[in-house]
Design a protein around this motif. Structure first.
Motif, PDB file in Angstrom:
ATOM      1  N   GLU A  15      26.140  18.792  11.114  1.00  0.00           N
ATOM      2  CA  GLU A  15      26.446  18.555  12.530  1.00  0.00           C
ATOM      3  C   GLU A  15      27.941  18.403  12.771  1.00  0.00           C
ATOM      4  O   GLU A  15      28.439  18.770  13.841  1.00  0.00           O
ATOM      5  CB  GLU A  15      25.712  17.314  13.016  1.00  0.00           C
ATOM      6  N   ILE A  16      28.656  17.881  11.785  1.00  0.00           N
ATOM      7  CA  ILE A  16      30.111  17.789  11.935  1.00  0.00           C
ATOM      8  C   ILE A  16      30.705  19.182  12.076  1.00  0.00           C
ATOM      9  O   ILE A  16      31.586  19.421  12.913  1.00  0.00           O
ATOM     10  CB  ILE A  16      30.723  17.046  10.728  1.00  0.00           C
ATOM     11  N   SER A  17      30.207  20.117  11.277  1.00  0.00           N
ATOM     12  CA  SER A  17      30.690  21.495  11.360  1.00  0.00           C
ATOM     13  C   SER A  17      30.351  22.112  12.711  1.00  0.00           C
ATOM     14  O   SER A  17      31.184  22.790  13.326  1.00  0.00           O
ATOM     15  CB  SER A  17      30.084  22.333  10.229  1.00  0.00           C
ATOM     16  N   PRO A  73      19.255  23.598  10.685  1.00  0.00           N
ATOM     17  CA  PRO A  73      19.687  22.196  10.774  1.00  0.00           C
ATOM     18  C   PRO A  73      18.956  21.334   9.751  1.00  0.00           C
ATOM     19  O   PRO A  73      17.832  21.649   9.346  1.00  0.00           O
ATOM     20  CB  PRO A  73      19.311  21.796  12.204  1.00  0.00           C
ATOM     21  N   PRO A  74      19.571  20.247   9.340  1.00  0.00           N
ATOM     22  CA  PRO A  74      18.912  19.341   8.390  1.00  0.00           C
ATOM     23  C   PRO A  74      17.764  18.599   9.056  1.00  0.00           C
ATOM     24  O   PRO A  74      17.646  18.584  10.287  1.00  0.00           O
ATOM     25  CB  PRO A  74      20.040  18.383   7.997  1.00  0.00           C
ATOM     26  N   PRO A  75      16.904  17.975   8.267  1.00  0.00           N
ATOM     27  CA  PRO A  75      15.817  17.174   8.852  1.00  0.00           C
ATOM     28  C   PRO A  75      16.371  16.021   9.672  1.00  0.00           C
ATOM     29  O   PRO A  75      17.522  15.610   9.493  1.00  0.00           O
ATOM     30  CB  PRO A  75      15.049  16.678   7.620  1.00  0.00           C
ATOM     31  N   PRO A  76      15.581  15.475  10.599  1.00  0.00           N
ATOM     32  CA  PRO A  76      16.079  14.445  11.526  1.00  0.00           C
ATOM     33  C   PRO A  76      16.753  13.260  10.850  1.00  0.00           C
ATOM     34  O   PRO A  76      17.704  12.703  11.379  1.00  0.00           O
ATOM     35  CB  PRO A  76      14.814  14.015  12.280  1.00  0.00           C
ATOM     36  N   GLY A  77      16.304  12.863   9.696  1.00  0.00           N
ATOM     37  CA  GLY A  77      16.875  11.697   9.041  1.00  0.00           C
ATOM     38  C   GLY A  77      18.307  11.874   8.593  1.00  0.00           C
ATOM     39  O   GLY A  77      19.002  10.897   8.303  1.00  0.00           O
ATOM     40  N   HIS A  79      20.707  13.412  10.445  1.00  0.00           N
ATOM     41  CA  HIS A  79      21.624  13.612  11.562  1.00  0.00           C
ATOM     42  C   HIS A  79      22.693  12.526  11.589  1.00  0.00           C
ATOM     43  O   HIS A  79      22.418  11.343  11.416  1.00  0.00           O
ATOM     44  CB  HIS A  79      20.864  13.590  12.894  1.00  0.00           C
ATOM     45  N   VAL A  80      23.927  12.965  11.832  1.00  0.00           N
ATOM     46  CA  VAL A  80      25.045  12.035  11.954  1.00  0.00           C
ATOM     47  C   VAL A  80      25.217  11.599  13.400  1.00  0.00           C
ATOM     48  O   VAL A  80      25.438  10.428  13.695  1.00  0.00           O
ATOM     49  CB  VAL A  80      26.346  12.695  11.443  1.00  0.00           C
ATOM     50  N   PHE A  81      25.103  12.570  14.331  1.00  0.00           N
ATOM     51  CA  PHE A  81      25.266  12.282  15.747  1.00  0.00           C
ATOM     52  C   PHE A  81      23.903  12.137  16.412  1.00  0.00           C
ATOM     53  O   PHE A  81      22.933  12.758  15.992  1.00  0.00           O
ATOM     54  CB  PHE A  81      26.041  13.409  16.440  1.00  0.00           C
ATOM     55  N   PRO A  82      23.807  11.325  17.455  1.00  0.00           N
ATOM     56  CA  PRO A  82      22.538  11.211  18.175  1.00  0.00           C
ATOM     57  C   PRO A  82      22.150  12.542  18.785  1.00  0.00           C
ATOM     58  O   PRO A  82      22.980  13.264  19.323  1.00  0.00           O
ATOM     59  CB  PRO A  82      22.843  10.165  19.260  1.00  0.00           C
ATOM     60  N   GLN A  83      20.851  12.870  18.698  1.00  0.00           N
ATOM     61  CA  GLN A  83      20.372  14.158  19.170  1.00  0.00           C
ATOM     62  C   GLN A  83      19.964  14.096  20.630  1.00  0.00           C
ATOM     63  O   GLN A  83      19.370  13.124  21.089  1.00  0.00           O
ATOM     64  CB  GLN A  83      19.163  14.605  18.325  1.00  0.00           C
ATOM     65  N   GLN A  84      20.263  15.181  21.366  1.00  0.00           N
ATOM     66  CA  GLN A  84      19.790  15.309  22.728  1.00  0.00           C
ATOM     67  C   GLN A  84      18.367  15.832  22.700  1.00  0.00           C
ATOM     68  O   GLN A  84      17.848  16.246  21.669  1.00  0.00           O
ATOM     69  CB  GLN A  84      20.702  16.270  23.501  1.00  0.00           C
ATOM     70  N   SER A  85      17.743  15.824  23.848  1.00  0.00           N
ATOM     71  CA  SER A  85      16.346  16.243  23.911  1.00  0.00           C
ATOM     72  C   SER A  85      16.153  17.693  23.516  1.00  0.00           C
ATOM     73  O   SER A  85      15.101  18.082  23.036  1.00  0.00           O
ATOM     74  CB  SER A  85      15.804  16.034  25.335  1.00  0.00           C
ATOM     75  N   ASP A  86      17.187  18.544  23.717  1.00  0.00           N
ATOM     76  CA  ASP A  86      17.062  19.954  23.360  1.00  0.00           C
ATOM     77  C   ASP A  86      17.513  20.229  21.938  1.00  0.00           C
ATOM     78  O   ASP A  86      17.583  21.373  21.511  1.00  0.00           O
ATOM     79  CB  ASP A  86      17.874  20.830  24.324  1.00  0.00           C
ATOM     80  N   GLY A  87      17.845  19.180  21.183  1.00  0.00           N
ATOM     81  CA  GLY A  87      18.218  19.355  19.786  1.00  0.00           C
ATOM     82  C   GLY A  87      19.692  19.576  19.558  1.00  0.00           C
ATOM     83  O   GLY A  87      20.133  19.683  18.429  1.00  0.00           O
ATOM     84  N   GLY A  88      20.491  19.655  20.631  1.00  0.00           N
ATOM     85  CA  GLY A  88      21.911  19.913  20.470  1.00  0.00           C
ATOM     86  C   GLY A  88      22.680  18.640  20.217  1.00  0.00           C
ATOM     87  O   GLY A  88      22.179  17.532  20.347  1.00  0.00           O
ATOM     88  N   GLY A  89      23.943  18.805  19.831  1.00  0.00           N
ATOM     89  CA  GLY A  89      24.798  17.666  19.578  1.00  0.00           C
ATOM     90  C   GLY A  89      25.597  17.293  20.806  1.00  0.00           C
ATOM     91  O   GLY A  89      25.284  17.680  21.933  1.00  0.00           O
TER      92      GLY A  89
END
Length: 262
Positions: A15-17, A73-77, A79-89
């Protein structure tokens, strides 16, 4: 830029990338708000002549490999940034909209074009990397220097090519042509991938020669023909690019002979 080029791609850095690439797209969005061609924006100056210039070939190579690998994308666990409802950062949605606007300007698709349905993206990183690559490739030349990112796209070679680069090519690099060819064949359902294919065929003689020498050109031609077959479902500029690609390919006599044997 160093976040994109130097950080290894892991689950915790994915997600940083994506956010770093999205941020660069947003920085380049100022062209959308000006009728005249911009050559004096801060982002343009830094990318063309500033501290970013030494990273030109490394950035283009990284973006191409992101497109080739299509990393999911990696599995939900992870994630570095909080996810929006559409899966974006945090910036993903904004950058996607900006890139789409820039891309429409570059491909002259703003008038009389249908709005293509956006399929669910399996790899946000690959998608954002491709959009940023296209935006960089279409930046206007500086007043005293050509676009270095376009130069890099025009001059990169196959990893199997051991010939030295001419001194006149400052931003050259090598990449696996077989992997790039496979990715281009598989991704022609998206108009930005078709634009990348057109850009490479039109501007990079190394990749054009490689593709025309392939014995499995049907893997590339059939997806292009499918765009034309489903013309009512495509944007006008997507269809236009598909036609131009076929015209470029048919300029080669060897291609014309081999494609009739399929």
């Amino acid at each position: 830029m160093q976040l994109i080029t130097d950080i290894p791609l892991l689950d915790i850095t994915y997600e940083i990338s994506v956010e770093a690439i999205s941020t660069m797209v947003v920085f380049l969005s100022c062209q959308l708000f000006h009728k005249e061609v911009l050559r004096q924006s801060i982002s343009h100056k830094y990318l063309m002549r500033g501290p970013c210039l030494p990273y030109t070939s490394k950035l283009v190579k990284t973006l191409l490999y992101n497109f080739i690998r299509q990393e999911k994308p990696p599995p939900p666990g992870a994630h570095v940034f909080p996810q929006q409802s559409d899966g974006g950062g945090l910036l993903y949605g904004l950058a996607s909209g900006v890139a789409t606007g820039l891309w429409t300007v570059f491909t002259l698709g703003g008038v009389g074009s249908k709005v293509a349905a956006s399929p669910e993206l399996s790899s946000p990183l690959a998608n954002q990397s491709l959009l940023l690559l296209l935006v960089l490739a279409n930046l206007t030349d500086a007043s005293d220097a050509p676009n270095p990112y376009r130069q890099a796209i025009m001059s990169f070679k196959n990893t199997q090519d051991s010939s030295p680069f001419p001194p006149s090519i400052p931003h050259a690099f090598q990449i696996n042509f077989n992997s790039l060819y496979t990715a281009l064949c598989e991704q022609q359902t998206s108009d930005q991938a078709t634009l990348l294919l057109y850009t490479l065929l039109h501007q990079n003689s190394n990749i054009r020669t490689y593709m025309l020498a392939r014995t499995d050109m049907e893997n590339l031609v059939l997806p292009i023909l499918e765009i034309l077959y489903h013309v009512e479902e495509r944007n006008s500029h997507h269809v236009y690019m598909a036609l131009i690609i076929l015209l470029i390919l048919t300029e080669d006599d060897g291609f014309n002979r081999s494609i009739h044997e399929v």
